[in-house]
Design a protein around this motif. Structure first.
Motif, PDB file in Angstrom:
ATOM      1  N   TYR A 122      -4.634  69.165  65.892  1.00 18.05           N
ATOM      2  CA  TYR A 122      -4.796  68.039  66.825  1.00 18.05           C
ATOM      3  C   TYR A 122      -3.688  67.977  67.880  1.00 18.05           C
ATOM      4  N   ILE A 123      -2.569  68.663  67.613  1.00 14.46           N
ATOM      5  CA  ILE A 123      -1.482  68.753  68.596  1.00 14.46           C
ATOM      6  C   ILE A 123      -1.156  70.248  68.722  1.00 14.46           C
ATOM      7  N   PRO A 124      -1.950  70.977  69.499  1.00 13.80           N
ATOM      8  CA  PRO A 124      -1.830  72.452  69.568  1.00 13.80           C
ATOM      9  C   PRO A 124      -0.466  72.973  69.969  1.00 13.80           C
ATOM     10  N   ASP A 125       0.280  72.221  70.804  1.00 10.22           N
ATOM     11  CA  ASP A 125       1.569  72.737  71.264  1.00 10.22           C
ATOM     12  C   ASP A 125       2.734  72.332  70.357  1.00 10.22           C
ATOM     13  N   THR A 130       6.510  74.491  61.713  1.00  8.12           N
ATOM     14  CA  THR A 130       6.446  73.286  60.866  1.00  8.12           C
ATOM     15  C   THR A 130       5.060  72.630  60.923  1.00  8.12           C
ATOM     16  N   GLY A 131       4.438  72.653  62.112  1.00  4.41           N
ATOM     17  CA  GLY A 131       3.165  71.961  62.298  1.00  4.41           C
ATOM     18  C   GLY A 131       2.030  72.503  61.462  1.00  4.41           C
ATOM     19  N   GLY A 196       0.124  58.425  66.450  1.00  2.00           N
ATOM     20  CA  GLY A 196      -0.347  57.798  67.686  1.00  2.00           C
ATOM     21  C   GLY A 196      -0.841  58.842  68.677  1.00  2.00           C
ATOM     22  N   LEU A 197      -0.088  59.936  68.790  1.00  2.00           N
ATOM     23  CA  LEU A 197      -0.473  61.010  69.709  1.00  2.00           C
ATOM     24  C   LEU A 197      -1.772  61.679  69.248  1.00  2.00           C
ATOM     25  N   ILE A 198      -1.934  61.853  67.958  1.00  2.00           N
ATOM     26  CA  ILE A 198      -3.171  62.430  67.419  1.00  2.00           C
ATOM     27  C   ILE A 198      -4.355  61.533  67.748  1.00  2.00           C
TER      28      ILE A 198
END
Length: 497
Positions: A122-125, A130-131, A196-198
């Motif tokens: 959901y946050i590709p960059d 870690t992600g 929130g960003l997701i």
């Protein structure tokens, strides 16, 4: 009654009169109220806290879904003497997290999210190192291992500026994880910033828009929203911080910083609507709510769910335990608490706009009232009394007065209050008086590195390098990682050479 002596012969007659008059009967520091309703007991409790200056805000208590009391205490705005009311809008701080968790669960039900796959989906960059091992579940439960960016040195610089969610994430995204994701709990606002960003990435809408469309509008929570400093907002309270015996305006923080971890404002009345909705399927199915309120990870004696702390407490005089869903919050000028007992449909909402009110203590007293258990009224502050003596009589009577108050059951000594009095005296350039107060604090709390660090600062201002160094060394002995004492001790060492 004060200093009442009750002989055995007249004990029953005395209690009968108390019952008729509705007077508090004192047993040590425990209070049992006769002839009062629960509403009257809670109201009196809060009035005492308000009179002592330890609660200033709004409160709502509901028993079996019926509102027992909904009221404001103290001032929403001290400059204009505008009182707090039940419809005063306050910042919720970290109570925001349960709304963020709700949005995540709603999007999961819609098939837009999976709680157990890497957040890089959901946050590709986001950094792959870690992600790819952190999931939404880890973020919701504070088990991601991502350090809390509020503890970073850069936080003070960015807190007063407007930042996008992406800019906030940049602050911590390359940080080393504190532990393997899922291994343990460590409270992290960073994780909820990512949530929130997701939410924004998968919906194409702002976090604020999602709040209104998916929660506030359906529940008719018309007095709740994302707090923007520049917006003219009717009935918004001002946040204050205690400074000695006085208050000052709290330090500014741009509300883009707390974001999905702490940006919401609301009223106690709107929080009641939120509480009642959680007993229905208006927002979420029972299956998803059960997951949200599950005990996912230990937090000391309790557990953490998704945006909620799960506790247990005894019920009345029985051995039965109550399952309690709670969360508190703190942000410049405000501290907050919501406590729900689903089995009884009880609710306590406490929102204070002077920072650092003893909300857990208040909540426990209210819970005891609801279950007809003995409860305590707040004790008087030894620190405040000490300050009054200094102002009226100087420092000659302080030590004797201090020792006398420590023996009384209706007075309490709190380290941070004594520390605050010491700093107020330093600010007023009453250095000798401050040293006396801060010395008493170290004697009362000999294991507090902070108490010795503060005493060292007072001695340094008094140009007594020997005593300052002694205090700083003691602070370092207690806490070898206390940077302020380490730096000051090195500085003193250089000056003495």
């Amino acid at each position: 009654m004060k200093n009442a002596i009750i002989d055995k012969q007249h004990h029953k007659q005395f209690l009968f009169k108390l019952n008729l008059l509705g007077i508090l009967f004192v047993l040590g520091t425990t209070y049992i109220s006769f002839g009062q309703t629960k509403t009257e007991k809670i109201d009196h409790l809060m009035e005492v806290y308000a009179e002592q200056g330890t609660f200033n805000g709004s409160i709502l208590v509901a028993e079996n879904s019926s509102i027992t009391i909904s009221k404001g205490f103290g001032l929403a705005n001290m400059e204009w003497k505008i009182p707090n009311q039940s419809n005063t809008k306050h910042r919720l701080a970290s109570i925001t997290k349960q709304f963020t968790a709700m949005l995540i669960m709603q999007l999961t039900e819609q098939g837009k999210l999976d709680l157990n796959i890497p957040i890089t989906t959901y946050i590709p960059d986001y950094p792959k190192s870690t992600g790819t091992i952190i999931t939404i579940h880890h973020l919701l439960t504070h088990t991601s291992g991502i350090p809390n960016f509020l503890s970073f040195p850069i936080f003070n610089d960015i807190s007063k500026k407007k930042n996008t969610p992406e800019e906030i994430v940049t602050v911590f995204k390359d940080s080393t994880l504190q532990f393997t994701p899922g291994e343990k709990f460590n409270y992290s606002n960073s994780g909820y910033t990512l949530l929130g960003l997701i939410i924004e990435n998968v919906t194409g809408k702002t976090f604020e828009q999602n709040l209104h469309e998916l929660i506030f509008t359906p529940l008719k929570m018309s007095n709740s929203g994302y707090d923007h400093f520049e917006t003219i907002l009717k009935n918004r309270s001002t946040g204050y911080e205690r400074e000695g015996e006085n208050f000052r305006n709290s330090n500014y923080i741009d509300m883009s910083i707390p974001y999905a971890a702490g940006s919401i404002y609301s009223t106690v009345e709107d929080m009641y609507l939120w509480d009642q909705a959680l007993y229905t399927n208006k927002l979420l199915t029972d299956k998803s709510k059960d997951l949200m309120f599950s005990s996912h990870i230990p937090v000391g004696p309790w557990h953490y769910g998704y945006g909620w702390i799960i506790k247990e407490d005894s019920k009345g005089n029985s051995n039965d335990n109550l399952r309690i869903l709670e969360h508190n919050g703190g942000i410049n000028g405000f501290n907050t608490l919501i406590s729900r007992i689903p089995s009884e449909k009880h609710l306590v909402v406490l929102i204070n706009n002077t920072g650092k009110a003893p909300l857990d203590e208040i909540n426990l007293a209210i819970r005891n009232i609801l279950y007809d258990k003995p409860y305590e009224l707040p004790k008087k502050s030894i620190a405040k009394s000490i300050l009054e003596v200094i102002k009226t009589s100087g420092i000659t009577k302080v030590i004797k007065h201090f020792k006398a108050l420590k023996k009384l059951d209706n007075y309490v000594l709190i380290e941070r209050e004594m520390n605050a009095v010491g700093y107020q005296l330093l600010k007023e350039k009453k250095i000798d008086e401050a040293i006396v107060v801060l010395t008493l604090n170290t004697e009362a709390f000999p294991k507090s590195a902070n108490a010795y660090d503060s005493l060292g600062e007072a001695y340094l201002l008094n140009k007594n390098l020997e005593m300052a160094e002694k205090a700083y060394l003691k602070a370092i002995e207690i806490n070898p990682d206390l940077k302020s004492s380490i730096e000051m001790q090195k500085r003193i060492k250089k000056e003495k050479q």
